[in-house]
Design an enzyme around this catalytic site. Structure first.
Site, PDB file in Angstrom:
ATOM      1  N   ARG A  30       1.011  -0.965   0.250  1.00 26.94           N
ATOM      2  CA  ARG A  30      -0.066   0.025   0.352  1.00 26.94           C
ATOM      3  C   ARG A  30       0.978   1.206   0.182  1.00 26.94           C
ATOM      4  O   ARG A  30       0.708   2.322  -0.334  1.00 26.94           O
ATOM      5  CB  ARG A  30      -0.747  -0.351   1.910  1.00 26.94           C
ATOM      6  CG  ARG A  30      -2.362  -0.878   0.989  1.00 26.94           C
ATOM      7  CD  ARG A  30      -2.658  -1.926   2.406  1.00 26.94           C
ATOM      8  NE  ARG A  30      -3.985  -2.205   2.213  1.00 26.94           N
ATOM      9  CZ  ARG A  30      -3.723  -3.325   1.894  1.00 26.94           C
ATOM     10  NH1 ARG A  30      -2.970  -4.233   1.422  1.00 26.94           N
ATOM     11  NH2 ARG A  30      -5.014  -4.259   2.332  1.00 26.94           N
ATOM     12  N   GLY A  94      -1.034 -10.506  -5.562  1.00 26.57           N
ATOM     13  CA  GLY A  94      -3.207 -10.752  -5.590  1.00 26.57           C
ATOM     14  C   GLY A  94      -3.335  -8.744  -5.253  1.00 26.57           C
ATOM     15  O   GLY A  94      -3.632  -7.768  -5.645  1.00 26.57           O
ATOM     16  N   ASP A 320      -5.409 -15.288   6.600  1.00 29.63           N
ATOM     17  CA  ASP A 320      -3.193 -16.162   6.003  1.00 29.63           C
ATOM     18  C   ASP A 320      -2.891 -16.825   7.104  1.00 29.63           C
ATOM     19  O   ASP A 320      -2.378 -17.779   6.381  1.00 29.63           O
ATOM     20  CB  ASP A 320      -2.882 -15.066   5.758  1.00 29.63           C
ATOM     21  CG  ASP A 320      -3.179 -13.909   4.298  1.00 29.63           C
ATOM     22  OD1 ASP A 320      -4.103 -14.269   3.608  1.00 29.63           O
ATOM     23  OD2 ASP A 320      -3.006 -12.634   4.432  1.00 29.63           O
TER      24      ASP A 320
HETATM   25  C1  S3P Z   1      -4.870  -8.737   1.881  1.00 27.23           C
HETATM   26  C2  S3P Z   1      -6.103  -9.323   1.521  1.00 27.23           C
HETATM   27  C3  S3P Z   1      -6.563 -10.585   1.797  1.00 27.23           C
HETATM   28  C4  S3P Z   1      -5.485 -11.765   1.915  1.00 27.23           C
HETATM   29  C5  S3P Z   1      -4.113 -10.678   1.220  1.00 27.23           C
HETATM   30  C6  S3P Z   1      -4.080  -9.819   1.161  1.00 27.23           C
HETATM   31  C7  S3P Z   1      -4.858  -7.197   1.329  1.00 27.23           C
HETATM   32  O1  S3P Z   1      -6.960 -11.033   0.409  1.00 27.23           O
HETATM   33  O2  S3P Z   1      -5.594 -13.118   2.349  1.00 27.23           O
HETATM   34  O3  S3P Z   1      -2.611 -11.624   1.827  1.00 27.23           O
HETATM   35  O4  S3P Z   1      -3.225  -6.490   1.505  1.00 27.23           O
HETATM   36  O5  S3P Z   1      -5.655  -6.462   1.105  1.00 27.23           O
HETATM   37  P1  S3P Z   1      -8.456 -10.798   0.511  1.00 27.23           P
HETATM   38  O6  S3P Z   1      -8.708  -9.159   0.550  1.00 27.23           O
HETATM   39  O7  S3P Z   1      -9.000 -10.484  -1.201  1.00 27.23           O
HETATM   40  O8  S3P Z   1      -9.055 -11.742   1.003  1.00 27.23           O
END
Ligand code: S3P
Length: 438
Positions: A30, A94, A320
């Site tokens: 972020r 992701g 996680d």
């Molecule tokens: C994350 C949010 C989670 C988490 C990922 C990191 C983030 O995913 O599992 O490892 O940094 O916002 P989701 O928000 O899609 O559940």
């Protein structure tokens, strides 16, 4: 490359000592993205230097941000984004893919194609693309609808009032970032709390969303026309990385573990809360805050645990940690149930399946049921040879299983742990006695 980790227990393993986990992955990514969007020099202290955060760093560099790296801090020199010379490859991340997609969709004059590795290209993206299109974005999925690669031409988007259909901090954050470049107010409504690092960090960059909470919902409203300004962000240690040692601290004999400088954001502490009700001996002490992110010390002591129960509304606060929680459950007395965790099917691997398979390889039976996991314990583990399915959280689960099993185990593909925790084996060596890692 020899990518296998041999875990050889020369005697019954014990755990004792202190660690300072690496910087938090969610917060580091972020800060990189907001730093690139802001004008001026953003300093990120104690960033996580891992494969995922390097994917994010390279992407913002290709988008025109200057990066000055020193060992313990990164400076992001924000001078406005420009079109990247080629695709932005977010690797396995992701978070980087979804947050950047939101930010770029609302950034006029920049066109970019975002992609990732095979795992990331198979993970759902419609959860971000659909609301962005409702805001007027022309984001196009180039190969398959709802999957990366995705091409986006940034433009001023309209405002939106959007209730999150799934409790995902990535979706929430993508829309908050898109809100910075929208012509109307962006209102995001969440009914189940997910990690709130973005809304805590935005005010540091001078762009505080308005937060209205009540009646079991929280609305985040990004006002129109706000421009982020450079900030200084200090990243606390990553509780999800630390959780390997916290779990082993409860389960192994020894003096237990002290985790220093770790993030104590309540939206990340679900696993500690659940284990407290299961009898875990843990002392959590807040020492201060970096911006509005609390941090402190966690002391963990060997504990006699009873079965644990995780309900759907707690899942985002421990999402996680579920692979390691499932391991803890196999060692606790009685039945354990984790409900409402079907989001795990679309993580870096299908983590409900890979968690159950990894535990089964070590001799522990865990059932996949109703979008969650069920097991009963305590169950005796035995050594095994396992593969991590390219998933960093499964690599760390396998390491913890191998230590608890005793004897000699082998984990192939262990280098994927570098996605979030490059120093995992160094910390393991410092904390574990009676274990050799080769
Ligand atoms: C994350 C949010 C989670 C988490 C990922 C990191 C983030 O995913 O599992 O490892 O940094 O916002 P989701 O928000 O899609 O559940």
């Amino acid at each position: 490359m020899n990518d296998a980790l041999k875990v050889s227990c020369t005697k019954s393993p014990e755990i004792a000592g202190e660690i300072t986990p690496p910087g938090d992955k969610s917060i580091t990514i972020r800060a990189l993205i907001l730093g690139a969007l802001a004008e001026g020099n953003t300093v990120i202290k104690n960033p996580l230097n891992s494969l995922d955060t390097r994917s994010a760093l390279l992407a913002v560099q290709l988008l025109g941000a200057g990066i000055y790296e020193r060992e313990h801090d990164w400076t992001v020199i924000g001078e406005g984004l420009r079109p990247p010379p080629g695709e932005l490859d977010l690797g396995n991340s992701g978070t980087a893919l979804r947050l950047l997609l939101g930010a770029l969709a609302a950034y006029p004059g920049v066109e970019a194609t975002l992609t990732g590795d095979e795992s990331l290209r198979s993970r759902p993206l419609e959860r971000v693309v659909d609301p962005l299109r409702e805001m007027g974005s022309d984001a196009v999925c180039l190969e398959e609808e709802g999957r990366a690669p995705v091409r986006v031409r940034g433009k001023r988007l309209s405002g939106i009032s959007y209730e999150l259909p799934i409790p995902s901090a990535q979706v929430k954050s993508a829309l908050l970032l898109a809100g910075l470049g929208a012509d109307g107010a962006v209102e995001i409504i969440e009914r189940t709390a997910s990690r709130d690092h973005t809304e805590r960090m935005l005010p540091e960059f001078g762009v505080a969303p308005k937060i209205v909470a009540g009646n079991g919902r929280r609305a985040l409203i990004v006002p129109v026309g706000m421009k982020p300004k450079a900030a200084e962000v200090t990243v606390p240690g990553d509780i999800s990385a630390a959780f390997s040692w916290i779990a082993l601290g409860w389960l192994l004999p020894g003096e237990g573990v002290t985790v220093r400088n770790v993030g104590l954001n309540p939206t990340r502490l679900g696993a500690l809360r659940v284990l407290e009700s299961a009898g875990a001996r843990t002392v959590v002490q807040q020492e201060g805050s970096y911006g509005s992110e609390p941090y402190g010390v966690i002391n963990v002591f060997p504990s006699r645990l009873k079965g644990l129960r995780v309900d759907a509304d707690e899942v985002p606060s421990l999402i996680d940690e579920i692979p390691l929680l499932a391991l803890v459950a196999t060692q606790a007395d009685g039945e354990s149930v984790i409900q409402g965790a079907s989001e795990l099917k679309v993580k870096e691997s299908d983590r409900l399946r890979t968690t159950a398979e990894t535990l089964a390889a070590f001799g522990a039976q865990v059932e996949i049921a109703d979008g969650g996991l069920k097991t009963s314990g305590p169950q005796q583990l035995h050594p095994a040879t396992v593969n991590c399915a390219g998933d960093h959280r499964i690599a760390l689960l396998a390491l913890a299983c191998a230590v608890l099993a005793g004897g000699e185990s082998e984990i192939t593909g262990f280098s994927c742990a570098d996605t979030s925790y490059p120093g995992a084996t160094v910390d393991a060596k410092a904390l574990l006695q009676g274990v050799e890692l080769i």
